[in-house]
Design a protein around this motif. Structure first.
Motif, PDB file in Angstrom:
ATOM      1  N   GLU A  39       0.511  -1.412  -0.110  1.00  0.00           N
ATOM      2  CA  GLU A  39      -0.040   0.190   0.580  1.00  0.00           C
ATOM      3  C   GLU A  39       1.098   1.285   0.123  1.00  0.00           C
ATOM      4  O   GLU A  39       0.362   2.435  -0.834  1.00  0.00           O
ATOM      5  CB  GLU A  39      -1.305   0.277   0.709  1.00  0.00           C
ATOM      6  CG  GLU A  39      -2.191  -1.408   1.157  1.00  0.00           C
ATOM      7  CD  GLU A  39      -3.065  -0.669   2.183  1.00  0.00           C
ATOM      8  OE1 GLU A  39      -3.168   0.186   3.004  1.00  0.00           O
ATOM      9  OE2 GLU A  39      -3.509  -1.854   2.999  1.00  0.00           O
ATOM     10  N   SER A  40       2.114   1.286   0.809  1.00  0.00           N
ATOM     11  CA  SER A  40       2.871   2.605   0.651  1.00  0.00           C
ATOM     12  C   SER A  40       3.456   3.296  -0.499  1.00  0.00           C
ATOM     13  O   SER A  40       3.139   3.741  -1.094  1.00  0.00           O
ATOM     14  CB  SER A  40       3.636   1.957   1.962  1.00  0.00           C
ATOM     15  OG  SER A  40       5.096   2.983   1.784  1.00  0.00           O
ATOM     16  N   GLU A  41       4.268   1.926  -0.848  1.00  0.00           N
ATOM     17  CA  GLU A  41       4.635   2.013  -2.581  1.00  0.00           C
ATOM     18  C   GLU A  41       3.076   2.171  -3.284  1.00  0.00           C
ATOM     19  O   GLU A  41       3.571   3.379  -4.417  1.00  0.00           O
ATOM     20  CB  GLU A  41       5.365   0.621  -2.811  1.00  0.00           C
ATOM     21  CG  GLU A  41       5.948   0.156  -2.288  1.00  0.00           C
ATOM     22  CD  GLU A  41       6.689  -1.199  -2.483  1.00  0.00           C
ATOM     23  OE1 GLU A  41       7.531  -1.397  -2.711  1.00  0.00           O
ATOM     24  OE2 GLU A  41       5.458  -1.840  -2.389  1.00  0.00           O
ATOM     25  N   LYS A  43       1.036   4.002  -2.658  1.00  0.00           N
ATOM     26  CA  LYS A  43       0.891   5.246  -2.685  1.00  0.00           C
ATOM     27  C   LYS A  43       1.379   6.803  -2.731  1.00  0.00           C
ATOM     28  O   LYS A  43       1.587   7.737  -3.453  1.00  0.00           O
ATOM     29  CB  LYS A  43       0.458   5.854  -1.128  1.00  0.00           C
ATOM     30  CG  LYS A  43      -1.058   5.387   0.200  1.00  0.00           C
ATOM     31  CD  LYS A  43      -1.022   5.761   1.319  1.00  0.00           C
ATOM     32  CE  LYS A  43      -1.662   4.830   1.853  1.00  0.00           C
ATOM     33  NZ  LYS A  43      -2.202   4.578   2.990  1.00  0.00           N
ATOM     34  N   THR A  44       2.803   5.821  -2.634  1.00  0.00           N
ATOM     35  CA  THR A  44       4.008   6.692  -3.545  1.00  0.00           C
ATOM     36  C   THR A  44       3.627   7.058  -4.700  1.00  0.00           C
ATOM     37  O   THR A  44       4.514   7.855  -5.290  1.00  0.00           O
ATOM     38  CB  THR A  44       5.231   6.032  -2.489  1.00  0.00           C
ATOM     39  OG1 THR A  44       5.334   6.203  -1.859  1.00  0.00           O
ATOM     40  CG2 THR A  44       6.768   7.056  -3.749  1.00  0.00           C
TER      41      THR A  44
END
Length: 114
Positions: A39-41, A43-44
């Motif tokens: 999820e973090s990737e 979002k980035t």
């Protein structure tokens, strides 16, 4: 170094790599169907692309049509859908520093490599 989210079965993705190779750029290839971004990737990616999560979705993908089309989804739900079903991720995505583009049409690659 340039990073490319790549699906070897996709002709547009292969064209993108060919353009980068011909221009002499070294690339880190991310086979996102095998190395699923978290999820973090995602979002980035959204931030670097300057788009909404829905704009990362391959809306013509049968899985999208079957499971998600027509449903009212939040951005967080769309990101979770991509993580769980990486085939939904638009491709190719080219990242160079703090900028990124979706390489469709392939000529857009020149916008990021200068």
């Amino acid at each position: 170094m340039i990073q490319v989210y790549h699906n070897p079965k996709c002709s547009k993705s292969r064209e993108c790599l060919a353009v980068l190779d011909a221009s002499g750029h070294d690339c880190e290839i991310v086979k996102y169907l095998e190395e699923t971004p978290d999820e973090s990737e995602i979002k980035t990616l959204v931030e670097k692309l300057g788009i909404k999560p829905i704009d990362l979705i391959r809306t013509k993908e049968p899985l999208w049509k079957e499971k998600f089309q027509g449903r009212k989804l939040t951005s967080a739900q769309i990101i979770k859908a991509i993580v769980k079903n990486p085939i939904l991720l638009e491709r190719p995505i080219v990242i160079h520093g703090d900028k990124a583009i979706i390489g469709r049409p392939v000529d857009r690659v020149f916008d990021i490599i200068g």
